[in-house]
Enzyme design. Structure first.
Site, PDB file in Angstrom:
ATOM      1  N   LYS A 154      10.499  -1.490  -6.982  1.00  0.00           N
ATOM      2  CA  LYS A 154      10.348  -0.188  -6.349  1.00  0.00           C
ATOM      3  C   LYS A 154      10.248  -0.340  -4.838  1.00  0.00           C
ATOM      4  CE  LYS A 154       6.890   3.450  -5.711  1.00  0.00           C
ATOM      5  NZ  LYS A 154       5.481   3.838  -5.951  1.00  0.00           N
ATOM      6  N   CYS A 201      -2.821  -2.880 -10.615  1.00  0.00           N
ATOM      7  CA  CYS A 201      -2.187  -1.560 -10.630  1.00  0.00           C
ATOM      8  C   CYS A 201      -0.700  -1.717 -10.936  1.00  0.00           C
ATOM      9  CB  CYS A 201      -2.379  -0.873  -9.277  1.00  0.00           C
ATOM     10  SG  CYS A 201      -1.260   0.508  -8.977  1.00  0.00           S
ATOM     11  N   HIS A 254      10.126   6.026   3.661  1.00  0.00           N
ATOM     12  CA  HIS A 254      11.107   5.073   3.156  1.00  0.00           C
ATOM     13  C   HIS A 254      12.193   5.824   2.388  1.00  0.00           C
ATOM     14  CE1 HIS A 254       9.337   5.425  -0.842  1.00  0.00           C
ATOM     15  NE2 HIS A 254       8.160   5.006  -0.385  1.00  0.00           N
ATOM     16  N   LYS A 310       6.119   1.209   0.797  1.00  0.00           N
ATOM     17  CA  LYS A 310       5.474   0.730   2.015  1.00  0.00           C
ATOM     18  C   LYS A 310       4.473  -0.368   1.675  1.00  0.00           C
ATOM     19  CE  LYS A 310       4.472   5.059   2.680  1.00  0.00           C
ATOM     20  NZ  LYS A 310       3.976   6.363   3.157  1.00  0.00           N
ATOM     21  N   HIS A 329       1.381  -0.747  -7.497  1.00  0.00           N
ATOM     22  CA  HIS A 329       1.259  -1.496  -6.256  1.00  0.00           C
ATOM     23  C   HIS A 329       0.974  -2.987  -6.453  1.00  0.00           C
ATOM     24  CE1 HIS A 329       0.519   2.723  -5.015  1.00  0.00           C
ATOM     25  NE2 HIS A 329       1.234   2.353  -3.986  1.00  0.00           N
TER      26      HIS A 329
END
Length: 518
Positions: A302, A145, A19, A305, A148
């Site tokens: 952010k 987290c 990315h 993926k 993520h």
């Protein structure tokens, strides 16, 4: 003898395509490396792929294919991205298949064990597969987290541990003395605070069953594989062939003047705490500098993926070109804090700075030299205050851009170079060579000669200054002037050897994008 430097990107997981965040780190690292080379250093530039992670295993399972098949396929996308962004890599290392890496990771493990820094312990913790990292409950955000935004899984098993706590004082001493620098200061302060709060020993292996049989086996224990980060971090020295006494290891690591890692803020702890401690235990030299960049965001989130908002940099390069993408990343985004991406901003920056600014300047210099002097640079017949002002701006732009790059600030460096682009375009307007060409007197002819001479001179200098940032465009610019960067004189002697040089009219170096292509 030249000073030597080693500089590396992190090595990304290859569970999916790259990315724009990967492209950002690639472009930054390449610009820093090319700048070091321009300053006369002999530079080794490393990138690679982190292939032994559980993320890769899970991605392969989802597709129903062997893990090696998945990483073999996906690594090509990262290698192609490096090519598309015009990276000058010395090596691209793969952690699953390169023998240098596998042998080096095993040897470092053995050295750490020989230092008495590895032991076994039953362990239970909260593990994020996306980060390949354990988190304490206090580090979670609403139980998830922070990277993520998923709940970590509770993992219980017997692992090998590294005595990280033993190296707390040595790490602090290295950071406080400056022998290990973390840039910017805000990241250094975070690392120092983390260490001062007390270091706990860390798990450095995973059970073979949880790793699904994928990874580098722990020496002497086929039931365990190395934790992916412990394996991956060793790539930086393994790529230099240290276990087989490759001269590159002495030249670019133990004997290097600078050993630099460029990393994202999410992996600072691994590179500024765990990796140096591992090196101390193994008896190997530490990196000298760790440059920590922020993330690229979309609407403040952010690019990831895992989060599903990744921007394909290869698609951007195919639609806008390498110079446009490199320039946006290096001129628009801060090297240190998060920056937001949109195609509208990319197009606006490209049209404003490259098409209307630099491209217009190169076109003016080459087309008018061809039109008025048959493509031959005339004499600097009658220089005056305007030429002195142009030279002064060149000296200032070079000095300030070098200072900025010493501090890893590529955005500031390009801003100072663009001061020269703007001054040079203003110089053309002030001299108005199209009016001088219409006059039929010796004074006007001399003024036109002087204008063209200095105008070509400043374009030649911009070609030199832009090599770290836009290597392809810089080479093309200098090609219009029938020269290469190796033959361009210093800023102090900027007009040396210019009279009589051949100039070719430039086609549109940076064609405008009226709207974002689709």
């Amino acid at each position: 003898m030249k000073q030597t430097a080693f500089i590396s990107t992190t090595i990304p997981y290859v569970n999916a395509r790259p990315h724009l965040g990967h492209a950002f780190e690639f472009a930054q690292t390449d610009a820093y490396a090319r700048h070091m080379a321009a300053m006369g250093m002999d530079v080794y530039v490393l990138s690679g792929s982190d292939e032994n992670s559980l993320k890769n295993v899970l991605a392969a399972e989802k597709e129903g294919i062997p893990v090696l098949e998945l990483v073999d396929r996906n690594v090509v996308h990262f290698e192609n991205l490096a090519r598309d962004l015009d990276l000058g890599l010395s090596r691209f290392i793969r952690t699953a298949v390169d023998r240098d890496h596998i042998d080096g990771a095993i040897e470092i493990w053995k050295r750490i064990a020989a230092s008495g820094d590895i032991y076994t312990k039953d362990y239970e913790g909260l593990y994020c597969v996306g980060c390949e990292q354990f988190y304490s409950p206090a580090e979670l955000v609403d139980g998830k987290c922070p990277e993520h935004l998923v709940e970590p899984e509770l993992v219980s098993e017997t692992n090998y541990f590294f005595r990280l706590s033993r190296y707390q004082d040595q790490l602090l001493a290295a950071l406080e003395s400056g022998s290990l620098k973390v840039v910017p200061d805000t990241r250094r302060n975070e690392v120092v605070s983390f260490i001062r709060a007390g270091l706990d020993d860390i798990s450095i292996s995973r059970s073979m069953s949880r790793a699904r049989g994928w990874g580098i086996e722990v020496p002497g224990d086929p039931r365990q594989v190395m934790y992916v980060w412990i394996d991956a971090l060793t790539n930086y020295v393994n790529a230099l062939g240290w276990t087989r006494d490759d001269p590159n290891y002495e030249r670019y690591w133990t004997g290097a003047d600078r050993r630099v890692h460029v990393v994202g803020k999410g992996v600072t702890r691994f590179h500024a705490v765990y990796w140096p401690a591992m090196l101390l235990s193994a008896g190997l030299p530490l990196p000298t500098e760790i440059m920590v960049h922020g993330y690229i965001t979309a609407s403040g989130m952010k690019l990831s993926k895992s989060l599903g908002n990744a921007v394909d940099p290869v698609d951007l390069v195919q639609r806008y070109g390498t110079p446009a993408v490199r320039y946006f990343l290096l001129a628009e985004l801060s090297p240190f804090i998060d920056g937001d991406f949109s195609e509208e901003r990319l197009v606006a920056r490209y049209n404003g700075d490259l098409a209307n600014g630099l491209g217009n300047l190169v076109s003016r210099a080459t087309s008018m030299t061809e039109r008025y002097r048959e493509g031959v640079v005339p004499a600097n017949a009658a220089p005056g205050p305007l030429e002195e002002s142009l030279h002064a701006q060149l000296l200032t732009s070079e000095r300030d851009s070098i200072t900025a790059m010493r501090g890893y600030d590529h955005r500031e460096a390009l801003a100072r170079i663009w001061d020269l682009v703007r001054r040079a375009n203003a110089y053309v307007d002030e001299r108005s060579p199209w009016h001088l060409a219409k006059k039929d007197d010796p004074e006007s002819a001399a003024a036109l000669d002087t204008t063209l001479h200095n105008l070509v001179g400043v374009v030649r200098q911009l070609g030199r200054l832009l090599v770290p940032f836009l290597p392809e465009s810089a080479a093309t610019m200098l090609g219009f002037l029938d020269t290469t960067v190796d033959t361009v004189p210093t800023a102090e002697n900027w007009l040396d050897g210019l009279e009589g040089a051949k100039v070719t009219k430039s086609p549109a170096l940076f064609p405008r994008f009226e709207v974002a292509p689709v």
